[in-house]
Design an enzyme around this catalytic site. Sequence first.
Site, mmCIF file in Angstrom:
data_model
loop_
_atom_site.group_PDB
_atom_site.id
_atom_site.type_symbol
_atom_site.label_atom_id
_atom_site.label_comp_id
_atom_site.label_asym_id
_atom_site.label_seq_id
_atom_site.Cartn_x
_atom_site.Cartn_y
_atom_site.Cartn_z
ATOM 1 N N ARG A 69 26.549 56.208 36.236
ATOM 2 C CA ARG A 69 26.608 54.792 36.637
ATOM 3 C C ARG A 69 25.249 54.300 37.161
ATOM 4 N NH1 ARG A 69 31.188 54.456 40.882
ATOM 5 N NH2 ARG A 69 30.406 56.539 41.381
ATOM 6 N N ILE A 120 45.530 39.962 49.262
ATOM 7 C CA ILE A 120 46.085 40.614 48.080
ATOM 8 C C ILE A 120 46.293 42.109 48.299
ATOM 9 C CG2 ILE A 120 45.764 40.946 45.590
ATOM 10 C CD1 ILE A 120 46.313 38.063 46.584
ATOM 11 N N ARG A 161 30.974 46.530 38.301
ATOM 12 C CA ARG A 161 32.263 47.111 38.677
ATOM 13 C C ARG A 161 32.704 48.104 37.609
ATOM 14 N NH1 ARG A 161 36.160 49.152 41.841
ATOM 15 N NH2 ARG A 161 38.242 48.383 41.397
ATOM 16 N N CYS A 162 32.896 49.353 38.024
ATOM 17 C CA CYS A 162 33.346 50.397 37.116
ATOM 18 C C CYS A 162 34.665 50.968 37.616
ATOM 19 C CB CYS A 162 32.311 51.517 37.021
ATOM 20 S SG CYS A 162 30.694 50.988 36.415
ATOM 21 N N CYS A 211 45.560 38.396 38.007
ATOM 22 C CA CYS A 211 44.259 37.743 38.178
ATOM 23 C C CYS A 211 43.553 37.590 36.836
ATOM 24 C CB CYS A 211 43.382 38.525 39.152
ATOM 25 S SG CYS A 211 43.153 40.265 38.753
ATOM 26 N N GLU A 270 44.828 34.058 40.436
ATOM 27 C CA GLU A 270 43.457 33.569 40.583
ATOM 28 C C GLU A 270 43.391 32.117 40.154
ATOM 29 O OE1 GLU A 270 39.918 31.937 39.290
ATOM 30 O OE2 GLU A 270 41.305 32.690 37.778
ATOM 31 N N HIS A 286 34.978 37.604 43.893
ATOM 32 C CA HIS A 286 33.960 38.196 43.041
ATOM 33 C C HIS A 286 32.596 37.550 43.244
ATOM 34 C CE1 HIS A 286 37.719 39.371 41.000
ATOM 35 N NE2 HIS A 286 37.053 40.493 40.790
#
Length: 766
Positions: free
Chosen positions: A16, A442, A526-527, A654, A676, A705
């Site tokens: 990553r 959430i 984001r992974c 979402c 969302e 986000h």
Amino acid sequence: MTISHVLGYPRIGADRELKRATEAYWKGDIDRDALEQAGRELRLRHWQDQRDAGLDMITVGDFAFYDQVLNVSTLIGAVPKRFAAEDEVARGEVDLDTAFRMARGRAPSGEPAAACEMTKYFDTNYHYLVPELHSNQEFCLAGSRLFDEVEEANTLGHPLKVVLTGPLTWLWLGKERGEAAFDRLTLLDGLIGVYGEILVRLADLGVEWVQLDEPALAQDLPASWQNAYERAYHSLQAAPVKLLVASYFGGLGDNLSLAVGLPVAGLHIDAVRAPQDVDALIDRLLPHKVLSVGAIDGRNIWRADLVRLRDELASAQARLGERLWIAPSCSLLHVPVDLERESELDAEFKSWLAFARQKLDETVTLARALGGRLGAEDETRLAAASQAQASRQASPRIHRPEVATRLAALTDADAQRHSAYLTRGEAQRRVLGLPLFPTTTIGSFPQTAEIRAARRRFKAGDLPASDYEAQMKAEIEYAVKIQEALGLDMLVHGEPERNDMVEYFGEQLDGYAFTRFGWVQSYGSRCVKPPILFGDVARPEPMTVAWSQYAQSLTNAPMKGMLTGPVTMLQWAFVRDDQPRSVTCRQIALALRDEVCDLEAAGIHAIQIDEPALREGLPLRRAAWGEYLAWAVEAFRLSASGVADATQIHTHMCYSEFNDIIESIADLDADVITIETSRSDMELLDAFRDFDYPNEIGPGVYDIHSPNLPDVDWMVALMEKAAERISLERLWVNPDCGLKTRGWSEVEPALANMVEAARILRRRHA
């Protein structure tokens, strides 16, 4: 000779590296030059991987610091004006920070602005940045990054093919903005003009083949769009390059005649999901055209049966000769990078798998087998692939008779709540005692460095279980105190003990296996690390009850239990391919049902069963929707229907469109759904209003986000828009997703503003 190639390769790096470099740049820990160097090193490494595997051409253009669709948007100057990039577009070079502001709302330079909408890429868990389209919008060549990468590859002497999101798919993925409605196809001529410029410039760099990704061809297309394909590609046929139009994620269906008739040099098809298209296309393919067959599964991690594929494609090879190309079904972006790093998997299980690096080898060996040029290493791979297939089929790990027995005993009543929502709602209001516009989150709170370090030490055996549990309880207590201080109405325990919303549960269920390095990009930096769902699913013991029960003991406010739903547990895993997905999903649902009932017995009166992947699982063709939605809805209801009326069932979804599946969402019969809406300015609520959705709704007002702090007045305004669509007594106030990726310094003021917005709304509507 059968040509081997790939449609794309994972860009995040085996460790990553892209994530770490990008986030370091955002934080100011490295400068732009260091970020660019990190990207360059990854590209060079991945190109070399493809050369080392023996591919006949490497793929250039699949790299992105955030998203490949965003790459095209900046390349063609489709940059919204709020990002103050008009001068950049005019100069022909949109800055990388401008792209980051489009994606995140903020970058190391420039003024913050509302980020572009983000949603799922077709039926995957990958998220793309939605192009914003305006009437009379003009496009122009506004970037050189793609051409710079081609020059990098040329310098190294790589035989290459360039990949780019196709013009019709880019337009299909966009969304109209502005006051007046318009037909986005009116933008096509200008768009094609810029694509023509791009192709000419690529030709000037010596590029022979350009792959234009058109997965929209795997969907139902209106006649106007089918006609637009013909018009667009007739315009592009004058370009001095050979075009390979790539469709994937499904069969061509009624677009087959359209695709085979396009004036291009070749077509790529997904022969994993639509093997029937191979012969159908060969029968109609003109003598000069190439057919690229996506025979290796680019969406899953099971080792290919190379001997079977060789035999099945032998007639195609005989008919096409060197015009047959072999590739994975789609970009390998959707699978982990390298299986060889998984030293903790046992040898038998590991032999069943293939990650991106191994799929390069499979692609090359299959192409060589078809072309009659097998080497000793290829012969070994063929034999090993057959042995792996036999091992997996005979393994006693796969089937559990008691699971099949329980499934067979299910009745329709098992998927029904005791009473209708109106009756349940009254019982829940008596138990929960919530105000108008109740506030909640959430589920997750920031996963701090301390939490992650404790988890690593615990998993490595360096932290005793008692010490780990004590630290997690301290984190839960901290989260509960903050929520109480902020004035939230329904609390959560914050999930400090959880690594990932699917992995955490899968680790505690039979039938799942896990990797250490099986990371896949979900969006931007984001992974996720999807588990491998290889066998029958069962729950040996409760998974979340002790944590939720402890959190409830710390407060008098209602505590919400948090679970991941059966469809999402299915969708966000690499799923076994030896039985229908519907059967596997029901198995998961029954395991979750046991957990829901245990939470209720432990005194948890609100339980959230997240299903963000419900829409993602929709087949691309509408004709197949009914069957999927029937078993997906049934699975959710199986998981939720074992509780009493007074227990409130929540769900969360979402970054999805709901208009066309709103009836199925209502059929879930969740008491509360959170969605969302912050990036879409509440427009997603139109589907719930038009359908007259009967239950309660929490439209997200805090875009988690983006690092931008949401303003109180802005959140109040969003909720007022919601109140125009949904009756007040059914509205909740919440963020649009979990908060694990944000820091406490962002979360606390944002939630304080959200609670204040709810208080203002209560005073206004008292």
